[in-house]
Design an enzyme around this catalytic site. Structure first.
Site, PDB file in Angstrom:
ATOM      1  N   GLU A 337       9.687   5.279 -10.935  1.00  0.00           N
ATOM      2  CA  GLU A 337       9.368   5.590  -9.552  1.00  0.00           C
ATOM      3  C   GLU A 337       8.596   6.899  -9.451  1.00  0.00           C
ATOM      4  OE1 GLU A 337      13.273   5.240  -7.830  1.00  0.00           O
ATOM      5  OE2 GLU A 337      13.644   7.388  -8.010  1.00  0.00           O
ATOM      6  N   CYS A 338       7.511   6.849  -8.695  1.00  0.00           N
ATOM      7  CA  CYS A 338       6.662   7.987  -8.397  1.00  0.00           C
ATOM      8  C   CYS A 338       6.187   8.667  -9.682  1.00  0.00           C
ATOM      9  CB  CYS A 338       7.384   8.942  -7.454  1.00  0.00           C
ATOM     10  SG  CYS A 338       6.252  10.004  -6.506  1.00  0.00           S
ATOM     11  N   GLY A 339       6.681   9.872  -9.994  1.00  0.00           N
ATOM     12  CA  GLY A 339       6.234  10.550 -11.192  1.00  0.00           C
ATOM     13  C   GLY A 339       6.479   9.752 -12.452  1.00  0.00           C
ATOM     14  N   SER A 431       6.726   1.930  -8.817  1.00  0.00           N
ATOM     15  CA  SER A 431       6.250   2.160  -7.462  1.00  0.00           C
ATOM     16  C   SER A 431       6.341   3.644  -7.138  1.00  0.00           C
ATOM     17  CB  SER A 431       7.099   1.377  -6.453  1.00  0.00           C
ATOM     18  OG  SER A 431       6.670   1.617  -5.121  1.00  0.00           O
TER      19      SER A 431
END
Length: 458
Positions: A337-339, A431
């Site tokens: 997720e993200c990073g 995501s």
């Protein structure tokens, strides 16, 4: 659909009373975290048991509050958590703490579910922190407006921050309609300033003097009326428990989930870890930055954080890149997720424009930019339910990989060109969306099963 904290024995349903305040402000940047952490630290170092919470989705402020209290810090959001979960967490804290400190988010009335909403719903008296460095009489008007803007807001008083002198503090106190609401003044001081970067406060773990900063802030607060009050003299709040939550099924029993955790992957909700353990998983932490090998595991979680600040070091981990590719080739799940997702693409372009070859499990690249690219609460529908969470990032993603699904804002339906994309490639799911796992335990467990990605409309 929201799962509360682990159910307690039947006798725990009795209401519990505990000293509690909600520290808020007219806007971001006023000093909420400094005051909330200072208050918590002041009482914790006097031997009292302090539990702290943070309103809304936030990974950074809770790290400072955890340092101040020595205890895990959970988020309280009426939409993401659900009211039953919020009540369960506060009720549990009231059973073990002498003081509960809740830090607000943004301004007191900002957000789709604001700190004021939480204060009114849970009966939490508000301590308003106002940066008074450039004001005098207006301080009284602002304090009056915060207290009376919404009917029924519990009120504890107001504290002036970044005050120039004793004379200045006297002017501010004199501006209040009710002098009894004066909780004191803190000076502007580099000794307890908390540094910031593009996503908010610098994590406390990155500063060698982090605890010294909190101690300096606690020392300053100790000279104020707020700091001189023992818990018995602070507002007392009664916390009632919601009905016990249904027992969680052991959906992850016997499975080991490796969790990356260091300065590059530091955005982890303690509630998410608790939920995975409650579902039966064993967690194995490792640090890509420290050179740790991927632990033997059935699934992997790459949380968000700051890969853009450590891209050169992550690019050097060709051994880890090979291990991750072998992990995915064996059909073992990866949730990024993200990073964490940024590290899985072929390339990461940092803020200086330098391209770093990353781990190559997803085609394309992510590019840092000066403008905020995503912010706010989101929901994401997958086959086993709807996960709630949020998004907050400055990078953009450039990939030919189609989105398997998209997140949406509360109350809105997913749109093909809006929200955060959920990407799936083999057992890899990724995501920008930060999921709060307790919002739908079955859907959270599905992220780690390695089966082909399945989504559904909600």
């Amino acid at each position: 659909m929201n799962a509360a904290a682990t159910p307690e024995p039947p006798h725990a349903a009795v209401a519990r009373t505990c000293a509690a305040v909600l520290v808020s402000a007219p806007a971001s940047g006023q000093g909420k975290t400094t005051v909330a952490a200072a208050l918590a630290r002041l009482h914790a170092r006097q031997g009292r048991r302090v539990r702290a919470f943070k309103c809304g989705p936030d990974f950074l402020d809770p790290q400072w509050l955890a340092l101040a209290t020595g205890a895990p810090v959970h988020g309280l959001d009426l939409w993401i958590n659900g009211e039953a979960d919020v009540r369960a967490r506060l009720h549990a804290a009231a059973g073990e703490a002498d003081l509960i400190v809740v830090e607000g988010a943004m301004g007191l009335f900002d957000g789709e579910t604001s700190a004021a909403d939480l204060a009114r719903r849970l009966g939490l008296p508000v301590v308003a922190v106002i940066d008074a460095g450039a004001m005098a009489g207006t301080f009284g008007a602002l304090a009056h407006g915060l207290q009376h803007y919404q009917d029924g807001l519990p009120w504890a008083g107001v504290l002036a921050n970044r005050v120039a002198s004793e004379r200045h503090a006297g002017m501010l106190r004199g501006a209040l309609r009710d002098p009894g609401h004066w909780l004191g003044a803190l000076p502007r001081s580099a000794d307890f300033g908390l540094p910031e970067r593009h996503l908010g406060l610098v994590p406390s773990a990155e500063l060698r003097d982090a605890l010294a900063r909190l101690d300096a802030a606690a020392d300053a607060l100790a000279a104020t009326p707020l700091g001189q009050r023992a818990p018995a003299a602070l507002p007392q709040v009664e916390f009632t428990a919601p009905p016990p939550a249904a027992p969680l099924p052991p959906l992850l029993a016997g499975r080991t989930i490796a969790v990356a955790r260091d300065a590059a992957f530091c955005f982890v909700y303690e509630a998410n870890l608790d939920l995975l353990r409650a579902l039966g998983a064993r967690l194995a932490f490792f640090s890509p930055l420290a050179g740790d090998a991927l632990p033997a595991c059935d699934a992997l979680w790459l949380p968000g954080g700051y890969p853009e600040l450590h891209a050169a070091r992550l690019a050097e981990r060709t051994d880890l890149r090979d291990a991750l590719q072998a992990h995915a080739a064996a059909g073992r799940a990866i949730w990024a997720e993200c990073g964490g997702m940024m590290a899985l693409f072929d390339e990461l372009v940092d803020k200086a424009g330098t391209a770093h070859r990353l781990w190559g499990l997803l085609p394309g690249r992510t590019v840092m930019q000066a403008r905020l690219a995503g912010l706010g609460p989101q929901w994401l529908a997958v086959e086993d339910g709807t996960l709630r969470g949020h998004t907050f990032h400055y990078s953009r993603c450039e990939t030919a990989l189609p989105a398997a699904a998209r997140s949406a804002r509360p109350g809105a339906a997913p749109q093909p060109d809006a929200g955060e994309a959920l990407y799936g490639q083999g057992p890899v799911r990724a995501s920008y969306f930060h999921a709060w796992f307790p919002s739908e335990p079955a859907a959270a467990a599905r992220l780690f099963d390695g089966a082909p990605l399945r989504t559904s409309a909600a």
